[in-house]
Design a protein around this motif. Structure first.
Motif, PDB file in Angstrom:
ATOM      1  N   ASN A 396       0.854  -1.179   0.000  1.00 49.14           N
ATOM      2  CA  ASN A 396       0.000   0.000   0.000  1.00 49.14           C
ATOM      3  C   ASN A 396       0.892   1.232   0.000  1.00 49.14           C
ATOM      4  O   ASN A 396       2.057   1.175   0.427  1.00 49.14           O
ATOM      5  N   GLY A 397       0.332   2.331  -0.460  1.00 50.66           N
ATOM      6  CA  GLY A 397       1.091   3.575  -0.465  1.00 50.66           C
ATOM      7  C   GLY A 397       0.207   4.764  -0.135  1.00 50.66           C
ATOM      8  O   GLY A 397      -1.015   4.721  -0.347  1.00 50.66           O
ATOM      9  N   THR A 398       0.819   5.814   0.385  1.00 57.69           N
ATOM     10  CA  THR A 398       0.098   7.034   0.758  1.00 57.69           C
ATOM     11  C   THR A 398       0.936   8.242   0.380  1.00 57.69           C
ATOM     12  O   THR A 398       2.157   8.251   0.566  1.00 57.69           O
ATOM     13  N   ALA A 399       0.264   9.262  -0.155  1.00 58.48           N
ATOM     14  CA  ALA A 399       0.906  10.548  -0.411  1.00 58.48           C
ATOM     15  C   ALA A 399      -0.063  11.639   0.019  1.00 58.48           C
ATOM     16  O   ALA A 399      -1.273  11.507  -0.154  1.00 58.48           O
ATOM     17  N   GLY A 400       0.465  12.715   0.603  1.00 60.57           N
ATOM     18  CA  GLY A 400      -0.438  13.745   1.087  1.00 60.57           C
ATOM     19  C   GLY A 400       0.256  15.045   1.392  1.00 60.57           C
ATOM     20  O   GLY A 400       1.444  15.245   1.077  1.00 60.57           O
ATOM     21  N   MET A 401      -0.494  15.921   2.028  1.00 59.48           N
ATOM     22  CA  MET A 401       0.029  17.216   2.455  1.00 59.48           C
ATOM     23  C   MET A 401      -0.614  17.566   3.790  1.00 59.48           C
ATOM     24  O   MET A 401      -1.817  17.357   3.978  1.00 59.48           O
ATOM     25  N   THR A 402       0.184  18.090   4.719  1.00 52.93           N
ATOM     26  CA  THR A 402      -0.341  18.530   6.008  1.00 52.93           C
ATOM     27  C   THR A 402       0.105  19.961   6.278  1.00 52.93           C
ATOM     28  O   THR A 402       1.197  20.382   5.881  1.00 52.93           O
ATOM     29  N   VAL A 403      -0.766  20.696   6.945  1.00 51.91           N
ATOM     30  CA  VAL A 403      -0.466  22.052   7.393  1.00 51.91           C
ATOM     31  C   VAL A 403      -0.717  22.084   8.893  1.00 51.91           C
ATOM     32  O   VAL A 403      -1.803  21.713   9.356  1.00 51.91           O
ATOM     33  N   GLU A 414       9.196  29.712  24.435  1.00 52.56           N
ATOM     34  CA  GLU A 414       7.991  29.375  23.673  1.00 52.56           C
ATOM     35  C   GLU A 414       8.105  29.932  22.256  1.00 52.56           C
ATOM     36  O   GLU A 414       8.475  31.098  22.071  1.00 52.56           O
ATOM     37  N   ARG A 415       7.814  29.064  21.274  1.00 53.10           N
ATOM     38  CA  ARG A 415       7.870  29.491  19.881  1.00 53.10           C
ATOM     39  C   ARG A 415       6.650  28.958  19.133  1.00 53.10           C
ATOM     40  O   ARG A 415       6.118  27.902  19.464  1.00 53.10           O
ATOM     41  N   THR A 416       6.264  29.717  18.099  1.00 51.08           N
ATOM     42  CA  THR A 416       5.168  29.298  17.219  1.00 51.08           C
ATOM     43  C   THR A 416       5.741  28.957  15.855  1.00 51.08           C
ATOM     44  O   THR A 416       6.555  29.716  15.297  1.00 51.08           O
ATOM     45  N   TYR A 417       5.322  27.818  15.330  1.00 47.66           N
ATOM     46  CA  TYR A 417       5.795  27.352  14.026  1.00 47.66           C
ATOM     47  C   TYR A 417       4.593  27.120  13.110  1.00 47.66           C
ATOM     48  O   TYR A 417       3.515  26.697  13.561  1.00 47.66           O
ATOM     49  N   GLU A 418       4.807  27.401  11.848  1.00 46.76           N
ATOM     50  CA  GLU A 418       3.848  27.000  10.806  1.00 46.76           C
ATOM     51  C   GLU A 418       4.576  25.981   9.926  1.00 46.76           C
ATOM     52  O   GLU A 418       5.609  26.293   9.335  1.00 46.76           O
ATOM     53  N   LEU A 419       4.016  24.771   9.848  1.00 49.16           N
ATOM     54  CA  LEU A 419       4.694  23.695   9.125  1.00 49.16           C
ATOM     55  C   LEU A 419       3.840  23.221   7.958  1.00 49.16           C
ATOM     56  O   LEU A 419       2.618  23.033   8.089  1.00 49.16           O
ATOM     57  N   VAL A 420       4.496  23.029   6.825  1.00 47.06           N
ATOM     58  CA  VAL A 420       3.878  22.413   5.662  1.00 47.06           C
ATOM     59  C   VAL A 420       4.703  21.184   5.311  1.00 47.06           C
ATOM     60  O   VAL A 420       5.916  21.290   5.074  1.00 47.06           O
ATOM     61  N   ALA A 421       4.065  20.016   5.288  1.00 47.07           N
ATOM     62  CA  ALA A 421       4.782  18.759   5.052  1.00 47.07           C
ATOM     63  C   ALA A 421       4.133  17.999   3.912  1.00 47.07           C
ATOM     64  O   ALA A 421       2.912  18.112   3.667  1.00 47.07           O
ATOM     65  N   LEU A 422       4.942  17.220   3.199  1.00 47.12           N
ATOM     66  CA  LEU A 422       4.473  16.391   2.094  1.00 47.12           C
ATOM     67  C   LEU A 422       4.863  14.937   2.362  1.00 47.12           C
ATOM     68  O   LEU A 422       5.838  14.420   1.808  1.00 47.12           O
ATOM     69  N   PRO A 423       4.132  14.242   3.218  1.00 51.87           N
ATOM     70  CA  PRO A 423       4.511  12.862   3.573  1.00 51.87           C
ATOM     71  C   PRO A 423       4.194  11.872   2.453  1.00 51.87           C
ATOM     72  O   PRO A 423       3.128  11.920   1.830  1.00 51.87           O
TER      73      PRO A 423
END
Length: 619
Positions: A396-403, A414-423
């Motif tokens: 099986n395989g998976t591709a996606g995007m998360t924000v 304390e820090r704030t991050y905005e993350l964009v990932a392409l798993p």
């Protein structure tokens, strides 16, 4: 040469032929006659086992006491049963002798002798079986009008020179019938094989009578039992269609495809018992829909992460085409040594099956998490979309995007991050489990994920998290009662130094998911106060012996080892080892697991031991 209709019965069925005398034993003499006996010994273990299994003298010795006349009937019955077993193995001139107290079972004086045996005294029964010469097959022939190009000899499974074993010869009947049906001959008939024995040559001639009938296609396909599931969705999911050549294997694969949709609790398929005028056979898929809604409650406890309680709600068929809506709410981190406050995990998941093609699904996830750990405190919200593809039975395989919006505090900063990932993930599974609640006992599982990520915070960092994990299971006992389970994990982060990365994106080891006996995330680099820093690489291995006891209980013993390092290459850093034992109670919803583990090596601020309580195996 003597001709006979093929009458050799498989050894497993031989005992059934002679069970009738048992029903009448109770009406005979009142006093049971005890006896001792020896098992037949021919020198062939498989034959001896079949003889033993067919013997009522052996089967009923301790279960059903026999009065004298019934004992004689039982012994005479074994004589016939042993002859049948011998012939089933191709020994047509074997010899059987059964004596009771030295007298042949047909000795007319035997009944009077047994009546004179003092009450409570046993008699000796001896069974002697001589195999003789095993017959072989001389000719294997086929009669009837065979389809063009159909080579019956290649399917029957027996040929000239083979031992004349009944199960093999009779199995040829089913093999021929299956081969014909797979080629579209839905109404083919293959008769019970005829066998002719040549006692002088010690050979058997076998013939099969074949009536292929007409070759047909699949006709109209209909459904029965649909209520909430739309018929067009069910029909699109089929892998067979009207006009296809009739093929039982393809029809069964189509049935399994419907089962795999997750909206049916049962699916059966029936073919019509006649041919239509257009040389087709209609099919009827009879389905039972699953309950649309499901609610589940679960909980777990470990000394490092404390108590977690979860509740989930699912809708299995939201819009009539198998859409799933899954909601989960968990309370986490109550009372754990690696936590400092109560947190939560909230998830909402929507799954659309058959997205832009077969074996493909579209998924939307919303998640919110709050956790206060020794390593960091985090509050984050994530939106993700994925396409999941089923490539084969194994892959099986998976591709996606998360924000992700990520608020993280570590060591008072304390820090704030905005993350964009392409798993992107590839998964392999050869365990063969159809029920996810079952324990794997053989085969293996593996996963490889590559996740390029952009993190915007105090500065912008581009990094890639690469993780590979696998487990393999060895069934030592052959029945799943003694299993060695192994697990391995490798992880690395490429790009950016450790402190450039958000703390929750770094790699950690320790805890139930890697090295038991160590507090969650405690293996690897540490700050001066002993809190985990997080690492750029991690590796871990586990070996666990799972021994099932009785039907519902089991024990486990395990050893885990792993390390985490600031280096971006695994196998760096200090190796930490944990070991432990556990108990299992097997239920219909999975194994209830209780493990106790201790650290063999030491880390700063480590616990003396860890306890893990949950449903399901560790891996």
């Amino acid at each position: 040469m003597s001709g006979l209709r093929f009458r050799i019965a498989p050894a497993a069925a031989a005992a059934l032929i002679y069970l009738a005398p048992v029903a009448f034993e109770g009406a005979r003499a009142a006093d049971p006659q005890g006896y001792t006996l020896s098992n037949p010994d021919t020198g062939d273990d498989e034959l001896d086992t079949a003889l033993k299994d067919s013997s009522l003298l052996i089967l009923l010795r301790s279960k059903t006491p026999a009065p004298p006349f019934a004992l004689i009937d039982r012994a005479r019955g074994d004589f016939g049963r042993f002859q049948t077993v011998l012939e089933s193995f191709g020994y047509y001139q074997g010899k059987v002798s059964i004596t009771i107290a030295g007298r042949d079972v047909n000795d007319k004086t035997l009944p009077d002798f047994l009546e004179s045996v003092p009450q409570g005294q046993t008699v000796e029964i001896k069974s002697v079986v001589e195999r003789g010469t095993q017959y072989t097959l001389r000719n294997v022939s086929f009669h009837g009008t065979l389809p063009p190009g159909f080579d019956a000899a290649s399917f029957v499974g027996v040929s000239k020179g083979d031992p004349a074993v009944a199960a093999d010869v009779l199995g040829g009947q089913g093999a021929l019938l299956s081969a014909l049906q797979e080629r579209g001959y839905a109404f083919a008939k293959v008769g019970v094989p005829d066998a002719y024995a040549d006692d002088a040559e010690k050979v058997l001639d076998v013939s099969y009578n074949i009536e292929p009938g007409p070759r047909v296609n699949i006709g109209a396909i209909s459904f029965q039992g649909l209520k909430h599931v739309r018929e067009d969705f069910a029909r699109e999911s089929l892998t067979v269609h009207t006009g296809d050549l009739y093929n039982p294997s393809a029809i069964e694969a189509s049935r399994l495809k419907l089962v795999g949709l997750g909206v049916f609790s049962g699916v059966s398929v029936r073919a019509a018992d006649h041919e239509e005028n257009d040389h087709s056979v209609p099919l009827l898929f009879d389905v039972q829909e699953s309950k649309q809604h499901a609610v589940a409650l679960s909980g777990a406890y470990s000394t490092d992460l404390g108590v977690s309680l979860s509740a989930s709600w699912s809708h299995r068929n939201l819009l009539g085409r198998g859409e799933q809506l899954n909601l989960l709410a968990s309370g986490i981190g109550l009372g754990g040594s690696a936590t400092s406050g109560l947190g939560y995990n909230l998830q909402a998941q929507f799954i659309q099956p058959r997205f832009l093609g077969d074996d493909q699904a579209f998924e939307v996830n919303l998640a919110a998490v709050k956790q206060d750990l020794d390593a960091y405190d985090q509050t984050a919200q994530t939106f993700g979309i994925y396409v999941r593809k089923h490539f084969s039975k194994l892959w099986n395989g998976t591709a996606g995007m998360t924000v992700t919006h990520d608020l993280v505090s570590q060591q008072g900063t304390e820090r704030t991050y905005e993350l964009v990932a392409l798993p992107v993930t590839a998964q392999y599974d050869s365990t063969g489990l159809k029920d996810p609640l079952s324990d794997p006992v053989k085969g293996g599982r593996g996963a490889l994920s590559i996740t390029p990520t952009i993190a915007r915070g105090k500065q912008t960092v581009l990094f890639t998290v690469i993780q590979a994990s696998g487990s393999y299971y060895f069934d030592l006992s052959g029945n799943g009662h003694s299993v060695i389970a192994t697990r391995a994990l490798l992880g690395t982060i490429q790009g950016g130094s450790t402190f450039d990365l958000p703390p929750d994106q770094r790699l950690y080891a320790g805890g139930s998911g890697s090295v038991r006996g160590f507090r969650y995330q405690s293996i690897g680099p540490h700050f001066a106060n002993g809190d985990p820093t997080g690492a750029s690489s991690v590796d871990a291995v586990s070996v666990e012996l799972r021994q099932r006891l009785w039907s519902n209980y089991g024990l486990a013993a395990f050893v885990d080892a792993g390390q985490a390092s600031e280096s971006d290459l695994p196998f760096n850093g200090s190796v930490q080892v944990g070991a432990g034992i556990g108990a299992r109670y097997y239920t219909s919803i999975g194994a209830i697991r209780a493990d106790v583990a201790i650290p063999v090596t030491k880390v700063p601020n480590g616990d003396a031991f860890e306890i893990y309580l949950s449903i399901g195996q560790a891996f």
